[in-house]
Design a protein around this motif. Structure first.
Motif, mmCIF file in Angstrom:
data_model
loop_
_atom_site.group_PDB
_atom_site.id
_atom_site.type_symbol
_atom_site.label_atom_id
_atom_site.label_comp_id
_atom_site.label_asym_id
_atom_site.label_seq_id
_atom_site.Cartn_x
_atom_site.Cartn_y
_atom_site.Cartn_z
ATOM 1 N N MET A 1 1.053 -1.176 0.043
ATOM 2 C CA MET A 1 -0.059 0.024 -0.099
ATOM 3 C C MET A 1 0.872 1.109 -0.117
ATOM 4 O O MET A 1 1.858 1.404 0.790
ATOM 5 N N VAL A 2 0.765 2.134 -1.001
ATOM 6 C CA VAL A 2 1.132 3.488 -0.918
ATOM 7 C C VAL A 2 0.171 4.375 -0.311
ATOM 8 O O VAL A 2 -0.863 4.732 -0.702
ATOM 9 N N ALA A 3 0.718 5.064 0.955
ATOM 10 C CA ALA A 3 -0.141 6.131 1.536
ATOM 11 C C ALA A 3 0.075 7.327 0.653
ATOM 12 O O ALA A 3 1.366 8.046 0.627
ATOM 13 N N VAL A 4 -0.875 7.997 0.168
ATOM 14 C CA VAL A 4 -0.751 8.962 -0.578
ATOM 15 C C VAL A 4 -0.951 10.196 0.223
ATOM 16 O O VAL A 4 -2.007 10.588 0.727
ATOM 17 N N SER A 5 0.180 10.974 0.300
ATOM 18 C CA SER A 5 0.412 12.146 1.297
ATOM 19 C C SER A 5 0.288 13.254 0.986
ATOM 20 O O SER A 5 0.649 14.524 1.474
ATOM 21 N N LYS A 6 0.134 13.433 -0.432
ATOM 22 C CA LYS A 6 -0.060 14.880 -1.292
ATOM 23 C C LYS A 6 -0.921 15.861 -0.382
ATOM 24 O O LYS A 6 -1.875 15.261 0.154
ATOM 25 N N THR A 7 -0.555 17.023 -0.298
ATOM 26 C CA THR A 7 -1.268 18.002 0.585
ATOM 27 C C THR A 7 -1.254 18.007 1.997
ATOM 28 O O THR A 7 -1.558 18.903 2.725
ATOM 29 N N ARG A 145 -15.640 -1.946 -12.176
ATOM 30 C CA ARG A 145 -15.170 -3.368 -11.928
ATOM 31 C C ARG A 145 -14.610 -3.866 -12.973
ATOM 32 O O ARG A 145 -13.714 -4.492 -13.158
ATOM 33 N N GLU A 146 -15.434 -3.862 -14.146
ATOM 34 C CA GLU A 146 -15.157 -4.177 -15.530
ATOM 35 C C GLU A 146 -13.755 -3.660 -15.843
ATOM 36 O O GLU A 146 -12.934 -4.300 -16.634
ATOM 37 N N LEU A 147 -13.595 -2.439 -15.675
ATOM 38 C CA LEU A 147 -12.357 -1.716 -16.208
ATOM 39 C C LEU A 147 -11.155 -2.279 -15.467
ATOM 40 O O LEU A 147 -10.237 -2.345 -16.159
ATOM 41 N N PHE A 148 -11.332 -2.328 -14.054
ATOM 42 C CA PHE A 148 -10.167 -3.132 -13.361
ATOM 43 C C PHE A 148 -9.937 -4.289 -14.084
ATOM 44 O O PHE A 148 -8.690 -4.928 -14.061
ATOM 45 N N ARG A 149 -10.926 -4.922 -14.288
ATOM 46 C CA ARG A 149 -10.873 -6.457 -14.792
ATOM 47 C C ARG A 149 -10.066 -6.426 -16.102
ATOM 48 O O ARG A 149 -9.011 -7.330 -16.286
ATOM 49 N N GLU A 150 -10.156 -5.831 -16.925
ATOM 50 C CA GLU A 150 -9.485 -5.299 -18.100
ATOM 51 C C GLU A 150 -8.228 -5.183 -18.019
ATOM 52 O O GLU A 150 -7.387 -5.539 -18.738
ATOM 53 N N MET A 151 -7.898 -4.052 -16.985
ATOM 54 C CA MET A 151 -6.575 -4.030 -16.779
ATOM 55 C C MET A 151 -5.565 -4.911 -16.227
ATOM 56 O O MET A 151 -4.649 -5.210 -16.499
ATOM 57 N N LYS A 152 -6.332 -5.914 -15.571
ATOM 58 C CA LYS A 152 -5.862 -7.102 -14.943
ATOM 59 C C LYS A 152 -5.294 -8.020 -16.243
ATOM 60 O O LYS A 152 -4.037 -8.667 -16.232
ATOM 61 N N LYS A 153 -6.262 -8.176 -17.149
ATOM 62 C CA LYS A 153 -5.979 -9.063 -18.515
ATOM 63 C C LYS A 153 -4.979 -8.471 -19.221
ATOM 64 O O LYS A 153 -4.073 -9.132 -19.607
ATOM 65 N N GLY A 176 -11.587 5.349 -2.696
ATOM 66 C CA GLY A 176 -13.155 4.873 -3.017
ATOM 67 C C GLY A 176 -13.295 3.561 -3.561
ATOM 68 O O GLY A 176 -14.407 2.868 -3.591
ATOM 69 N N ASP A 177 -12.121 2.917 -3.956
ATOM 70 C CA ASP A 177 -12.544 1.463 -4.885
ATOM 71 C C ASP A 177 -11.302 0.430 -4.335
ATOM 72 O O ASP A 177 -11.340 -0.243 -5.485
ATOM 73 N N PHE A 178 -10.654 0.754 -3.422
ATOM 74 C CA PHE A 178 -9.409 -0.317 -3.655
ATOM 75 C C PHE A 178 -9.780 -1.598 -3.327
ATOM 76 O O PHE A 178 -9.329 -2.344 -3.679
ATOM 77 N N GLU A 179 -11.069 -1.897 -2.646
ATOM 78 C CA GLU A 179 -11.537 -3.166 -2.333
ATOM 79 C C GLU A 179 -11.920 -3.764 -3.456
ATOM 80 O O GLU A 179 -11.419 -4.814 -4.022
ATOM 81 N N ILE A 180 -12.436 -3.309 -4.560
ATOM 82 C CA ILE A 180 -12.794 -3.799 -5.862
ATOM 83 C C ILE A 180 -11.616 -3.950 -6.711
ATOM 84 O O ILE A 180 -11.529 -4.956 -7.200
ATOM 85 N N ALA A 181 -11.062 -3.040 -6.657
ATOM 86 C CA ALA A 181 -9.378 -3.040 -7.217
ATOM 87 C C ALA A 181 -8.774 -4.477 -6.882
ATOM 88 O O ALA A 181 -8.368 -5.125 -7.933
ATOM 89 N N ILE A 182 -8.733 -4.487 -5.654
ATOM 90 C CA ILE A 182 -8.039 -5.958 -5.193
ATOM 91 C C ILE A 182 -8.747 -7.097 -5.785
ATOM 92 O O ILE A 182 -8.038 -8.061 -5.995
ATOM 93 N N GLU A 183 -10.039 -7.056 -5.302
ATOM 94 C CA GLU A 183 -10.919 -8.177 -5.915
ATOM 95 C C GLU A 183 -10.539 -8.505 -7.485
ATOM 96 O O GLU A 183 -10.494 -9.572 -7.729
ATOM 97 N N GLU A 184 -10.135 -7.680 -7.991
ATOM 98 C CA GLU A 184 -10.046 -7.605 -9.570
ATOM 99 C C GLU A 184 -8.316 -7.788 -9.991
ATOM 100 O O GLU A 184 -8.300 -7.892 -11.196
ATOM 101 N N GLY A 185 -7.555 -8.104 -8.969
ATOM 102 C CA GLY A 185 -6.291 -8.171 -9.160
ATOM 103 C C GLY A 185 -5.218 -7.181 -9.201
ATOM 104 O O GLY A 185 -4.058 -7.423 -9.207
ATOM 105 N N SER A 186 -5.565 -6.252 -8.436
ATOM 106 C CA SER A 186 -4.635 -5.091 -8.106
ATOM 107 C C SER A 186 -3.596 -5.603 -6.995
ATOM 108 O O SER A 186 -4.222 -6.603 -6.183
ATOM 109 N N ASN A 187 -2.454 -5.300 -7.169
ATOM 110 C CA ASN A 187 -1.491 -5.852 -5.980
ATOM 111 C C ASN A 187 -0.701 -4.630 -5.294
ATOM 112 O O ASN A 187 0.404 -4.695 -4.915
ATOM 113 N N MET A 188 -1.119 -3.542 -5.690
ATOM 114 C CA MET A 188 -0.758 -1.899 -5.163
ATOM 115 C C MET A 188 -1.745 -0.987 -5.178
ATOM 116 O O MET A 188 -2.256 -0.793 -6.175
ATOM 117 N N VAL A 189 -1.979 -0.781 -4.006
ATOM 118 C CA VAL A 189 -3.104 0.470 -3.836
ATOM 119 C C VAL A 189 -2.678 1.906 -3.460
ATOM 120 O O VAL A 189 -1.666 1.799 -2.836
#
Ligand code: PLP
Length: 201
Positions: A1-7, A145-153, A176-189
């Protein structure tokens, strides 16, 4: 996980660090460099650059970022490569993909991805470590969700094509969407608001 510290200032970063967080994301160069300077004593804090990069600013990118997530064009990759060569360091990068061709957004279009990857793989001072993706904003993140899935492919197919163990990160998912991204194959949020609270730009 990257903690986005901008601002957020370095007190916030140090508080997150005290809780065990080591990787922070910044999207503006000047702001990032100030914080990196202030946190000089914390040798195990790493910064990722996650914002749009103007080519004429590359000269200020020394070996400050353990990962630059937002490379999206050949000209930029070549400049970072040259900078790394001059500074005698190797720069890890991700390619940012603009899957749905949003004009206002950074990222390479899919039809130009192959060419960009071929060029990047020839640059000796860059290591291509994967892709970064930001989907369109939606009130209901399920709609992406479908776009995350497409990116994983896409990621999986290039992982095979490239055949390099360094190609291993698929960076997608924000507060707002990391759970869905992880379910679809993200390994860095990249999570900001959910850690530090809302930003008042
Ligand atoms: C700001 C930002 C984030 C974090 O967004 P939150 O919604 O605050 O979690 C992630 N990725 C990029 C590229 C950003 O600019």
């Amino acid at each position: 996980m990257v903690a986005v510290s901008k601002t957020f200032n370095t007190e916030h970063i140090i508080a997150a660090y005290a809780a065990g967080q080591k990787i922070f994301g910044e999207n503006r160069l000047q702001e990032a460099l100030e914080k990196i300077e202030q946190l000089n004593g914390y040798s195990d804090i790493n910064f990722h650059f996650i914002g749009h990069i103007q080519s004429n600013k590359v000269k200020y990118f020394n070996n400050y970022f353990s990962l630059i997530q937002s490379v999206d064009r050949i000209e930029l990759a070549e400049k970072i490569d040259r900078k790394a060569c001059e500074g005698h360091f190797i720069q890890d990068i991700l390619i940012q993909v603009n899957l749905t061709r949003e004009a206002q957004k950074s990222g390479v279009y899919v039809e130009n991805l192959n060419g960009l990857i071929n060029s990047v793989c020839k640059l000796k001072n860059l290591v291509l470590c994967g892709f970064m993706y930001i989907p369109p904003y939606r009130e209901n993140p399920e709609e992406n969700r479908e776009l995350f899935r497409e990116m994983k492919k896409l990621y999986d197919s290039y992982k095979i094509k490239i055949g390099d163990e360094n190609f291993k990160y698929l960076s997608m998912g924000m507060s707002g969407d990391f759970e869905i991204a992880i379910e679809e194959g993200s390994n860095m949020v990249r999570v900001g608001t959910a850690i530090f609270g809302s930003r008042n730009y």
